[in-house]
Design an enzyme around this catalytic site. Structure first.
Site, PDB file in Angstrom:
ATOM      1  N   GLU A 112      -7.972   0.098  -1.377  1.00 16.61           N
ATOM      2  CA  GLU A 112      -6.983  -0.834  -1.925  1.00 16.61           C
ATOM      3  C   GLU A 112      -6.905  -0.804  -3.450  1.00 16.61           C
ATOM      4  O   GLU A 112      -5.834  -0.947  -4.023  1.00 16.61           O
ATOM      5  CB  GLU A 112      -7.239  -2.254  -1.398  1.00 16.61           C
ATOM      6  CG  GLU A 112      -7.127  -2.380   0.128  1.00 16.61           C
ATOM      7  CD  GLU A 112      -5.780  -1.943   0.688  1.00 16.61           C
ATOM      8  OE1 GLU A 112      -4.830  -1.784  -0.101  1.00 16.61           O
ATOM      9  OE2 GLU A 112      -5.682  -1.741   1.913  1.00 16.61           O
ATOM     10  N   HIS A 118       2.493   2.198  -2.980  1.00 14.85           N
ATOM     11  CA  HIS A 118       1.159   1.774  -2.557  1.00 14.85           C
ATOM     12  C   HIS A 118       0.803   2.406  -1.202  1.00 14.85           C
ATOM     13  O   HIS A 118      -0.247   3.029  -1.041  1.00 14.85           O
ATOM     14  CB  HIS A 118       1.147   0.246  -2.485  1.00 14.85           C
ATOM     15  CG  HIS A 118      -0.144  -0.350  -2.044  1.00 14.85           C
ATOM     16  ND1 HIS A 118      -0.997  -1.006  -2.898  1.00 14.85           N
ATOM     17  CD2 HIS A 118      -0.739  -0.410  -0.829  1.00 14.85           C
ATOM     18  CE1 HIS A 118      -2.048  -1.426  -2.240  1.00 14.85           C
ATOM     19  NE2 HIS A 118      -1.918  -1.079  -0.968  1.00 14.85           N
ATOM     20  N   GLU A 119       1.701   2.250  -0.254  1.00 11.63           N
ATOM     21  CA  GLU A 119       1.379   2.740   1.102  1.00 11.63           C
ATOM     22  C   GLU A 119       1.341   4.264   1.155  1.00 11.63           C
ATOM     23  O   GLU A 119       0.541   4.843   1.900  1.00 11.63           O
ATOM     24  CB  GLU A 119       2.383   2.187   2.128  1.00 11.63           C
ATOM     25  CG  GLU A 119       2.498   0.662   2.159  1.00 11.63           C
ATOM     26  CD  GLU A 119       1.162  -0.072   2.270  1.00 11.63           C
ATOM     27  OE1 GLU A 119       0.203   0.495   2.833  1.00 11.63           O
ATOM     28  OE2 GLU A 119       1.079  -1.221   1.771  1.00 11.63           O
ATOM     29  N   GLY A 156       2.307  -7.472   3.817  1.00 12.81           N
ATOM     30  CA  GLY A 156       3.425  -6.843   3.110  1.00 12.81           C
ATOM     31  C   GLY A 156       3.803  -5.514   3.726  1.00 12.81           C
ATOM     32  O   GLY A 156       4.979  -5.199   3.903  1.00 12.81           O
TER      33      GLY A 156
HETATM   34  N1  BES Z   1      -3.881  -1.792   3.983  1.00 15.12           N
HETATM   35  C1  BES Z   1      -3.071  -2.887   3.611  1.00 15.12           C
HETATM   36  C2  BES Z   1      -2.615  -3.708   4.782  1.00 15.12           C
HETATM   37  C3  BES Z   1      -3.583  -4.783   5.154  1.00 15.12           C
HETATM   38  C4  BES Z   1      -3.586  -5.966   4.461  1.00 15.12           C
HETATM   39  C5  BES Z   1      -4.480  -4.612   6.145  1.00 15.12           C
HETATM   40  C6  BES Z   1      -4.509  -6.937   4.790  1.00 15.12           C
HETATM   41  C7  BES Z   1      -5.394  -5.576   6.462  1.00 15.12           C
HETATM   42  C8  BES Z   1      -5.410  -6.757   5.805  1.00 15.12           C
HETATM   43  C9  BES Z   1      -1.833  -2.426   2.860  1.00 15.12           C
HETATM   44  O1  BES Z   1      -1.959  -1.206   2.241  1.00 15.12           O
HETATM   45  C10 BES Z   1      -1.611  -3.415   1.771  1.00 15.12           C
HETATM   46  O2  BES Z   1      -2.378  -3.449   0.862  1.00 15.12           O
HETATM   47  N2  BES Z   1      -0.578  -4.219   1.908  1.00 15.12           N
HETATM   48  C11 BES Z   1      -0.263  -5.266   0.976  1.00 15.12           C
HETATM   49  C12 BES Z   1       0.971  -4.938   0.202  1.00 15.12           C
HETATM   50  C13 BES Z   1       0.672  -4.031  -0.933  1.00 15.12           C
HETATM   51  C14 BES Z   1       1.907  -3.532  -1.601  1.00 15.12           C
HETATM   52  C15 BES Z   1      -0.183  -4.700  -1.980  1.00 15.12           C
HETATM   53  C16 BES Z   1      -0.044  -6.530   1.759  1.00 15.12           C
HETATM   54  O3  BES Z   1       0.196  -6.429   2.947  1.00 15.12           O
HETATM   55  O4  BES Z   1      -0.102  -7.593   1.163  1.00 15.12           O
HETATM   56 ZN    ZN Z   2      -3.145  -1.275   0.584  1.00 21.42          ZN
END
Ligand code: BES
Ligand code: ZN
Length: 944
Positions: free
Chosen positions: A376, A353-354, A317
């Site tokens: 997370e 979130h980010e 995402g």
């Molecule tokens: N840190 C994550 C990105 C990520 C996801 C890295 C999976 C490694 C593996 C990012 O902050 C995140 O959580 N992204 C989510 C979206 C969020 C709004 C819940 C995602 O990519 O699904």
């Molecule tokens: Zn995240």
């Protein structure tokens, strides 16, 4: 600048390719430093390190990284000059590298003098994604050195490391860009590095590009130099100390919009030039949210800029790279004409979130991936705190309960795991980014915040963030920071430091007693599962009992005792009764317990507003009292309490602990429900049952259920207008209700949708449909051949990804399996339907009763292709597995799934998700066994 070029003796580094053979003498350093310079007979060297984690005896301090990507030939070359601190004498530098051609390795001393005239051997251990560089001269403990590596690689085809992506302009031109995604373990695919979260270092990054492109990285450009060949070299400012997974760089031709926050941070949103129009909402939201976090954490964002970039090919995402957040286009771009109310909420939540990660994760990072929930879980919970304040009209709090319901869904299966779990290999680490880390993490924090009060929670996390800035933390550090909200002085003097009313509520927080918080929180983070509290009235007392809540194992099952063995939670219990308006609290720390409620009490509702992460079962007349209360006066309970009761009751029926007609009776009050959240919760269960019996082809129940739903909710369905008017909750209700009504074949709904669709097509798709009902209108239109074909054509032309998503969902709802087949083929080709959308496409097809077998066969057939595209353990692979097996309800299907997993044993055995999928099917089978008969007779009665 200091870039040394050595002759490339490829043979030499090739000769060093060995598998791990020797084991080190101790876990923190490779063995046997040799003082003398041996002749470099590389054939005799074997890889000096046998662990997945790097030795700790060399620490990276500063990376000077130069990259030169070529977007025409789709490869890049780079050099890294790495300043290292050596702790103990050694001849080896071991670090990560995956798929890189390292052409030259040199070690220099602090004065940049070469340690050896020889070209240094580079040994590879591909299984551990490590390389080892041998220095004939010993590297002395306490000294600093420079390691110089030259390397090159292709720009990847997937979504990890330094990868390429393309997008098409409206004139049909294809443009290429290069971007990065490193978390959790892919920085090593882009450049050789110490790719673990604890190895924080500073980064000085330079990127060569053509004048037609822009280069972006974590920091702003300090200086741009024009090189002899006409290329430009952007030299970015030196970064703050950070982990390798947060490094990012992009070379693209995007356009941006910018604004500055009150504290002077320049915020920019980048997108492909023709999508520039869709960036404005994100810019406003990002500025607002960044300002919110600076205040809430009382720590300023430390970089001068924050870029948010919409990347056309992006698997997840979004990703929180420090100062350069990357997003899937649908997570950042907002098109006011085609985006619905929930699209806007989604964009806002992802940005929230980010940005929360800029503190939780970037400033303070977990020591190791076992505690990824500290990133997370916090970022997920902060979405609620920040959006609630910055965009109250979005009513983000309406979604918090659902976040916890999803967590419970996973946590009540035998295959769940503790929030903090062992994760060593890259696959295991990727799998940690799951519902347990995100949803359960957020819900446990919500419970803690309620327990501590908002203020104590906020002060505690400020303290945590301050204490561990630019460093790493583990769970214990969080508990200590949260409990110890006193200054050091107050703390050592043994006093407490709240106002009296707070301290009364939080008596355990008195200085010196802060260890209790650790004991309590360990029961939530180190223990698997979710507790079920059973309450029974005995005279004036409420008798309490706790156990682990399991949906697939019943107390009568022989496996029950062993599955319950040793489980105990410290539950901050709350309850409300009919005799007072106040909330009662009790910390339950034993398996059984009781509290005084008084003889005169009628009903009791435990777990007020579901602020606690536990389910509740009411023994004796408890459920009947609550069912009656909802019928007579449902507003005596908050909307969250009502939603919680609905969820609770249906969970208990799945577990075989409450009969289904009780749960169905409980939602019998919904006709008078005016709040969207409980209404949609009740409706969601009925819809889930409908989809199940439809999929299982049980015609009588399918028919009766559809008749019942349409009859029961007739009033509220008829009140819906086909527009985008109203509050966010009204819009959400409309969107979901009309989609369900049309799916159930409601004639007025189908006719209206068909009319709108024809209108829209007749206007050459220039007419804009109300965004909230677009998907429903398309789904109805897609059932005709010509409608389907027109939608596919418009899909290829649309410049809005949210719009495309709606079309794709409609296309995948077709009843024609040939069409579904065609979609899956297009997904595999990756041209018309992007690979990034393939996982959701497969899941959409699987949800369609005509498509689920097709989707499952497809997954089996193309399993290795899918794993190559998405990587084992990734969210997409897990989504595909759960999404395609979640529709299975029979033991034959369970066997089929098991047989498939056995056939891919080597991969399946590394994954938790395979067990989750099988538990899920088991749960479905049991649901039918336990509840189908009751559902059938209950419906018969209602229809009568
Ligand atoms: N840190 C994550 C990105 C990520 C996801 C890295 C999976 C490694 C593996 C990012 O902050 C995140 O959580 N992204 C989510 C979206 C969020 C709004 C819940 C995602 O990519 O699904
Ligand atoms: Zn995240």
């Amino acid at each position: 600048m200091f870039w040394v070029r050595f002759l490339v003796l490829a043979l030499l580094s090739q000769a060093g390719v060995t598998q791990t053979s020797s084991s080190p003498t101790h876990a923190s350093a490779p063995p046997n430093p040799t003082e003398e310079q041996p002749p470099l007979n590389t054939g005799s060297l074997s890889f000096p390190w046998s662990h997945l984690r790097l030795p700790e005896n060399i620490v990276p301090l500063h990376y000077h990284l130069l990259l030169h990507p070529n977007l025409t030939i789709l490869s890049y070359i780079g050099t890294v000059r790495l300043e290292l601190q050596v702790q103990n004498n050694t001849n080896w530098v071991v670090l990560h590298s995956k798929g890189l051609r390292i052409t030259t390795a040199t070690v220099l001393d602090q004065n940049l003098a070469h340690l050896s005239d020889q070209v240094l051997p580079v040994l590879h251990n591909p299984t551990h994604e490590q390389v080892a560089i041998f220095s004939p001269r010993v590297l002395t403990g306490g000294q600093k050195y420079f390691l110089l590596l030259e390397f090159g690689a292709e720009l990847g085809e997937g979504f990890y490391g330094f990868y390429r992506s393309t997008y098409r302009t409206s004139t049909g031109e294809t443009r290429t860009l290069a971007s990065t995604h490193f978390e959790p373990t892919s920085a090593r695919m882009a450049f050789p590095c110490f790719d673990e979260p604890s190895f924080k270092a500073n980064y000085s990054i330079s990127i060569r590009r053509s004048p037609a492109h822009t280069a972006l990285s974590n920091m702003p450009v300090d200086q741009t130099v024009v090189l002899d060949d006409g290329l430009m070299e952007d030299r970015f400012a030196v970064s703050v100390r950070m982990s390798s997974y947060l490094v990012a760089f992009i070379v693209c031709d995007f356009r941006s919009v910018s604004a500055t926050t009150a504290s002077g941070v320049k915020v920019s949103v980048y997108a492909a030039p023709e999508k520039w129009e869709q960036t404005h909402y994100a810019l406003k939201a990002a500025v607002k949210l960044l300002e919110f976090y600076e205040k809430y954490f009382n720590i300023n964002y430390p970089l001068p800029k924050q870029d948010l970039v919409a990347i056309p090919g992006f698997q997840s995402g979004a990703m929180e790279n420090w100062g350069l957040i990357t997003f899937r286009e649908t997570s950042l771009l907002y098109d006011p004409t085609t985006s619905s109310a929930s699209d806007r909420l989604w964009v806002t939540k992802v940005i929230a979130h980010e940005l929360a990660h800029q503190w939780f994760g970037n400033l303070v990072t977990m020591k190791w991936w076992n505690d990824i929930w500290l990133n997370e879980g916090f970022a997920t919970y902060m979405e609620y705190i920040s959006v609630d304040t910055t965009y109250p009209k979005l009513r983000v709090e309406d979604y918090l309960l659902d976040t916890c319901f999803v967590a419970i869904g996973r946590d009540s299966l035998n295959s769940s795991r503790p929030i903090s779990s062992v994760a060593e290999s890259p696959t295991q680490i990727k799998e940690m980014f799951d519902t347990v880390s995100y949803n359960k993490g957020a819900c446990v924090l919500h419970m803690l915040r309620h327990y501590l009060t908002d203020q104590v929670f906020q002060i505690g996390i400020m303290r945590y963030l301050r204490r561990y800035s630019y460093s790493n933390a583990r769970n214990q550090d969080l508990w200590d920071s949260l409990a110890n909200t006193c200054s050091e002085e107050e703390f050592t003097s043994g006093g407490h430091c709240y106002s009296n009313s707070q301290s009364a509520k939080n008596a355990y927080l008195y200085a010196g007693e802060h260890l209790d918080l650790t004991t309590m929180m360990n029961t939530w983070t180190l223990q698997t599962g979710v507790p079920l509290v059973t309450v029974a009235r005995q005279g004036s007392r409420l008798v309490l009992k706790q156990e682990r809540f399991l949906r697939t194992t019943h107390p009568s099952d022989p496996a029950w005792p062993s599955l319950q063995q040793g489980y105990l939670w410290h539950i901050p219990l709350t309850y409300r009764t009919d005799t007072s308006t106040s909330i009662h609290r009790h910390l339950m720390t034993t398996l059984t317990d009781s509290v005084e409620v008084g003889e005169e009490v009628g009903w009791v509702k435990v777990n007020v507003d579901m602020a606690g992460y536990y389910l509740v079962h009411y023994d004796g007349p408890g459920w009947d009292d609550l069912i009656q209360l909802l019928k007579d006066n449902h507003t005596a309970l908050s909307f969250m309490d009502r939603t919680h009761l609905i969820h609770n009751a249906f969970q208990l029926t799945t577990a075989g602990r409450l009969s289904l007609d009780k749960a169905l009776d409980l939602i019998g009050y919904l006709r008078s429900e005016s709040h969207t959240v409980p209404l949609l919760q009740g409706l969601a269960y009925l819809e889930a049952f409908y989809r199940m019996v439809e999929r299982m082809d049980i015609p009588d129940v399918t028919q009766n259920l559809s008749t019942y739903i349409l009859w029961y909710f007739r009033g509220v369905i008829d009140r819906q207008t086909w527009s985008d008017k109203g509050s966010v909750s009204e819009r959400r209700l409309r969107s979901e209700l009309l989609s369900l009504a049309c799916h159930l074949g409601d004639l007025p709904c189908l006719e209206q949708a068909q009319r709108s669709f024809t209108h829209w097509l007749d206007s050459n798709s220039t007419l804009s449909l109300p965004a909230d009902v677009t998907e429903t209108v398309y789904s109805v239109g897609a059932q005709e051949d010509s409608g389907w074909a027109s939608l596919l054509h418009i899909y290829t032309l649309s410049l809005s990804e949210t719009h495309k998503h709606k079309i794709l969902s409609a296309l995948a709802s077709s009843r024609d399996t040939n069409k579904l087949h065609r979609l899956l083929e297009l997904g595999l080709e990756g041209e018309v339907i992007r690979t990034q959308d393939l996982d959701s496409l497969i899941v959409m097809v699987a949800r369609n009763p005509r498509g689920h077998h097709l989707a499952w066969s497809y997954v089996q057939k193309y399993w290795s292709t899918l794993v190559d595209k998405f990587q084992l353990g990734s969210f997409s692979i897990r989504n595909i597995i759960i999404g395609t097996t979640g529709q299975f309800f029979s033991t034959e299907e369970l066997t089929e799934v098991r047989v498939f997993f056995e056939s891919i044993h080597e991969q399946a055995s590394q994954l938790r998700v395979t067990q989750v999928a099988m538990d899920n099917i088991q749960k479905n089978i049991l649901w039918l066994q336990r509840n189908l008969g009751t559902l059938r007779s209950w419906l018969d009665q209602q229809i009568d």
